[in-house]
Design an enzyme around this catalytic site. Structure first.
Site, mmCIF file in Angstrom:
data_model
loop_
_atom_site.group_PDB
_atom_site.id
_atom_site.type_symbol
_atom_site.label_atom_id
_atom_site.label_comp_id
_atom_site.label_asym_id
_atom_site.label_seq_id
_atom_site.Cartn_x
_atom_site.Cartn_y
_atom_site.Cartn_z
ATOM 1 N N ARG A 167 -16.989 -3.400 -6.675
ATOM 2 C CA ARG A 167 -15.769 -4.198 -6.610
ATOM 3 C C ARG A 167 -16.072 -5.612 -7.078
ATOM 4 O O ARG A 167 -17.138 -6.155 -6.799
ATOM 5 C CB ARG A 167 -15.244 -4.247 -5.168
ATOM 6 C CG ARG A 167 -15.201 -2.911 -4.464
ATOM 7 C CD ARG A 167 -14.258 -1.956 -5.142
ATOM 8 N NE ARG A 167 -12.909 -2.494 -5.160
ATOM 9 C CZ ARG A 167 -12.061 -2.410 -4.143
ATOM 10 N NH1 ARG A 167 -12.407 -1.804 -3.050
ATOM 11 N NH2 ARG A 167 -10.860 -2.918 -4.231
ATOM 12 N N ARG A 180 1.905 3.460 -9.496
ATOM 13 C CA ARG A 180 0.659 4.190 -9.757
ATOM 14 C C ARG A 180 0.527 5.467 -8.949
ATOM 15 O O ARG A 180 -0.448 6.186 -9.110
ATOM 16 C CB ARG A 180 -0.535 3.271 -9.498
ATOM 17 C CG ARG A 180 -0.626 2.197 -10.563
ATOM 18 C CD ARG A 180 -1.731 1.219 -10.303
ATOM 19 N NE ARG A 180 -1.251 -0.118 -10.609
ATOM 20 C CZ ARG A 180 -1.950 -1.220 -10.424
ATOM 21 N NH1 ARG A 180 -3.153 -1.150 -9.927
ATOM 22 N NH2 ARG A 180 -1.466 -2.370 -10.737
ATOM 23 N N LYS A 198 -4.950 0.029 7.188
ATOM 24 C CA LYS A 198 -3.905 -0.071 6.163
ATOM 25 C C LYS A 198 -2.893 1.069 6.272
ATOM 26 O O LYS A 198 -2.082 1.265 5.367
ATOM 27 C CB LYS A 198 -4.548 -0.068 4.771
ATOM 28 C CG LYS A 198 -5.529 -1.223 4.558
ATOM 29 C CD LYS A 198 -6.394 -1.023 3.326
ATOM 30 C CE LYS A 198 -7.572 -1.994 3.350
ATOM 31 N NZ LYS A 198 -8.603 -1.621 2.350
ATOM 32 N N HIS A 223 17.755 7.702 3.828
ATOM 33 C CA HIS A 223 19.038 7.088 4.201
ATOM 34 C C HIS A 223 19.058 6.977 5.728
ATOM 35 O O HIS A 223 19.020 7.994 6.417
ATOM 36 C CB HIS A 223 20.203 7.948 3.710
ATOM 37 C CG HIS A 223 20.241 8.090 2.213
ATOM 38 N ND1 HIS A 223 21.096 7.369 1.420
ATOM 39 C CD2 HIS A 223 19.493 8.848 1.366
ATOM 40 C CE1 HIS A 223 20.890 7.688 0.136
ATOM 41 N NE2 HIS A 223 19.920 8.594 0.079
ATOM 42 N N ARG A 250 -27.206 -1.418 11.280
ATOM 43 C CA ARG A 250 -27.167 -0.993 9.888
ATOM 44 C C ARG A 250 -27.807 -2.022 8.989
ATOM 45 O O ARG A 250 -27.891 -3.191 9.346
ATOM 46 C CB ARG A 250 -25.722 -0.806 9.419
ATOM 47 C CG ARG A 250 -25.014 0.302 10.113
ATOM 48 C CD ARG A 250 -23.534 0.279 9.797
ATOM 49 N NE ARG A 250 -22.829 0.314 11.065
ATOM 50 C CZ ARG A 250 -22.509 1.438 11.678
ATOM 51 N NH1 ARG A 250 -22.746 2.593 11.117
ATOM 52 N NH2 ARG A 250 -21.932 1.404 12.848
ATOM 53 N N PRO A 301 -2.010 -4.146 -0.989
ATOM 54 C CA PRO A 301 -1.771 -4.239 0.442
ATOM 55 C C PRO A 301 -3.048 -3.998 1.243
ATOM 56 O O PRO A 301 -3.643 -2.934 1.161
ATOM 57 C CB PRO A 301 -0.749 -3.133 0.717
ATOM 58 C CG PRO A 301 -0.253 -2.689 -0.608
ATOM 59 C CD PRO A 301 -1.289 -3.046 -1.602
ATOM 60 N N GLU A 302 -3.464 -5.014 1.954
ATOM 61 C CA GLU A 302 -4.545 -4.885 2.927
ATOM 62 C C GLU A 302 -3.910 -5.124 4.294
ATOM 63 O O GLU A 302 -2.688 -5.174 4.407
ATOM 64 C CB GLU A 302 -5.652 -5.909 2.615
ATOM 65 C CG GLU A 302 -6.188 -5.774 1.183
ATOM 66 C CD GLU A 302 -7.287 -6.765 0.853
ATOM 67 O OE1 GLU A 302 -7.930 -7.283 1.788
ATOM 68 O OE2 GLU A 302 -7.504 -7.038 -0.334
#
Length: 292
Positions: A282, A126, A59, A99, A170, A2-3
């Site tokens: 990555r 996980r 996220k 619930h 940067r 999920p991103e």
DNA sequence: AAACAAACCTGTGCGC
DNA sequence: TGCGCACAGGTTTGTT
């Protein structure tokens, strides 16, 4: 995985199916999911409250409650939020079950589940994901990473100017810059690669080398790729961790140009071959011909 | 400041 | 076929 687009899809589901309902009862299986506080803190923090809204920053999902507290949910790698009819068979690794009441009379009817009671499940094989109820007045102490989150390119005003102010001062590899949640919140490994391909920029190019046109391409790619992915309901990969609130898959994986396409011909230029390298620890996919 | 590594955990898919 | 292992994903923390 999920991103931002996947989390946004889940958020929209919560808006339709959780907001306006009261939490009647909460079950917490594995305490690891509530590790920041405790099982009791989550149960006590949710029980008896009504969900006022479903919001998202990067996220992170944030749900203000009528108690004044907020529920924060992060799916991390393999977390899922699912809604189900009461008493449905739960999948393995269902760690939290909330619930929820029927909707109050007069509320609009929403989809197949109607307005009767539902269960909201947090499923996470996980167990990297997490839920916590916190006091928003003390967010910097109770959920410090929320307070440190960078600009959300979908929820916040995000113009070329905002991007320029992140990029120029940067000297970061573009891939690492896009992944840094303190700068821009919500982009993960898949969308970083897809955005850089759409912008025709090499992932290892450093941010201080961009001229104005390149900067403009990057801005456009961030906005357009995320919007298209949200429209498609996000990306669901083969190992299919990500699904929407009802267990449905997204379709943006069909639009991926480079992610998971190592060795394939680039569909954009028709000449280059998609390469896989490692940047910022990555796996990173790009077309050496399109991206400069 | 930026890059890199390790940690958290489990299911999947690969090679032998 | 069966086993073992690398790998995937997001984030924090610590080290270089």
């Amino acid at each position: 995985m999920p991103e931002l687009p996947e989390v946004e899809t889940v958020r929209r589901g919560l808006e339709r199916f959780a907001v306006g309902r009261r939490v009647e009862h909460v079950e917490v299986g594995r305490e690891r999911v509530v590790r920041r506080t405790s099982r009791a803190a989550l149960v006590d923090g949710l029980t008896g409250t009504t969900v006022l809204a479903a919001e998202r920053r990067g996220k992170y999902i944030r749900c203000p409650l009528d108690s004044g507290d907020e529920l924060m949910v992060h799916l991390r790698m393999s977390g899922q939020l699912l809604v189900a009819r009461p008493g449905s068979t739960r999948p393995p690794h269902t760690h939290v079950v909330a619930h929820l009441s029927a909707r109050p009379p007069g509320a609009a009817v929403h989809g197949v589940l109607g307005d009767g009671p539902v269960e909201l499940w947090f499923v996470d094989p996980r167990t990297f994901g997490e839920m916590v109820v916190f006091d928003p007045d003390h967010v910097a102490v109770e959920v410090p990473e929320l307070a440190r989150l960078g600009i959300d390119p979908v929820a916040d005003p995000f113009t070329r100017r905002e991007l320029r102010e992140l990029v120029r001062p940067r000297s970061r590899q573009l891939k690492a810059l896009l992944l840094d949640q303190h700068l821009i919140a919500g982009i993960g490994n898949i969308y970083a690669d897809e955005i850089l391909h759409a912008a025709r920029l090499r992932p290892d190019r450093t941010s201080d080398t961009l001229n104005p046109p390149a900067e403009a391409r990057l801005h456009t790619a961030i906005v357009e790729v995320l919007a298209a992915a949200i429209d498609a309901g996000g990306s669901s990969l083969r190992d299919a961790q990500y699904v929407d609130l009802f267990g449905g898959a997204g379709s943006y994986q069909d639009a991926h140009r480079v992610y998971g396409r190592t060795g394939e011909r680039c569909t954009t230029c028709g000449v280059g071959w998609v390469r896989r390298i490692v940047i910022a620890q990555r796996s990173t996919h790009y077309c050496p011909r399109c991206q400069r």
